[in-house]
Design an enzyme around this catalytic site. Structure first.
Site, PDB file in Angstrom:
ATOM      1  N   ALA A  64       0.749  -1.129   0.034  1.00 22.36           N
ATOM      2  CA  ALA A  64      -0.090  -0.037   0.005  1.00 22.36           C
ATOM      3  C   ALA A  64       0.875   1.397   0.023  1.00 22.36           C
ATOM      4  CB  ALA A  64      -0.913   0.079   1.267  1.00 22.36           C
TER       5      ALA A  64
ATOM      6  N   GLY B 123       1.993   1.515  -3.602  1.00 27.92           N
ATOM      7  CA  GLY B 123       0.869   1.556  -4.453  1.00 27.92           C
ATOM      8  C   GLY B 123       0.127   3.069  -4.071  1.00 27.92           C
ATOM      9  N   ASP B 124       0.312   3.638  -3.035  1.00 27.26           N
ATOM     10  CA  ASP B 124      -0.080   5.054  -2.645  1.00 27.26           C
ATOM     11  C   ASP B 124       0.730   6.114  -3.752  1.00 27.26           C
ATOM     12  OD1 ASP B 124      -1.235   7.295  -1.469  1.00 27.26           O
ATOM     13  OD2 ASP B 124       0.352   7.574  -0.249  1.00 27.26           O
ATOM     14  N   ALA B 125       1.829   5.827  -3.770  1.00 30.22           N
ATOM     15  CA  ALA B 125       3.011   6.783  -4.271  1.00 30.22           C
ATOM     16  C   ALA B 125       2.646   6.550  -5.791  1.00 30.22           C
ATOM     17  CB  ALA B 125       4.379   6.627  -3.932  1.00 30.22           C
TER      18      ALA B 125
ATOM     19  N   GLU C 256      -0.724   8.022  -6.976  1.00 32.06           N
ATOM     20  CA  GLU C 256      -0.755   9.280  -7.035  1.00 32.06           C
ATOM     21  C   GLU C 256       0.139  10.009  -8.300  1.00 32.06           C
ATOM     22  OE1 GLU C 256      -0.145  12.964  -3.983  1.00 32.06           O
ATOM     23  OE2 GLU C 256      -1.285  11.446  -3.275  1.00 32.06           O
TER      24      GLU C 256
END
Length: 121
Positions: free
Chosen positions: A7, A10-12, A15
Site C-alpha cells: 500500500a 501503491g499510494d505513491a 498518485e
C-alpha cells in the site's frame, strides 16, 4: 510481501499516475491540480473504485488477494473517516503496489479504468 508495504508503494505510484494524467490533461494551475488530485486520490474515491472493480468482476484472484492483504492489515483509520472506507482505500493501494511490481501494464490499465470511473461518477 506485507500488504501495508504494498500500500505504501501503491499510494505513491497511483498518485504519480494521477498527477501525470492531470498535467497531460492541460491543467497548469497548482490549486486546480491539487483539487483534481483529491477528486481521484481521496480515500473515498479509492474505496469507490475498488468496490466498482469488485462488483464488475474485473480483478483476478491474485489481484483480489493483493487487495485483501492491504485491507485486512489496516487497523487505524483517521478520526473523520469511516474504518471500512479507510480499509478499502488501503486495499486499493495495496493492489496498485502489487501490480506495479508484478505487472505494470495491468497496473496502468486499472488506473486508466479508475480515472474513467471517477470522471463519470
Amino acid at each position: 510481501m506485507n500488504g501495508l508495504v504494498l500500500a505504501y508503494l501503491g499510494d505513491a505510484y497511483y498518485e504519480l499516475e494521477i498527477r501525470r494524467y492531470l498535467i497531460e490533461s492541460g491543467i497548469t494551475k497548482l490549486n486546480e491540480l491539487h483539487k483534481n488530485k483529491v477528486k481521484y486520490a481521496s480515500n473515498e474515491s479509492q474505496a469507490s473504485i475498488i468496490n466498482h472493480f469488485l462488483e464488475t468482476n474485473i480483478l483476478s484472484e491474485d489481484e483480489i488477494s493483493a487487495y485483501k492483504k492491504g485491507r485486512n492489515r489496516t487497523h487505524n483509520a483517521r478520526k473523520q473517516m469511516e474504518m471500512v472506507t479507510y480499509q478499502q482505500a488501503t486495499g486499493f493501494e495495496s493492489l496498485i503496489g502489487y501490480l506495479s511490481l508484478k505487472d505494470e501494464p495491468r497496473c496502468k490499465y486499472l488506473i486508466k479504468l479508475a480515472i474513467e470511473f471517477i470522471k463519470v461518477r
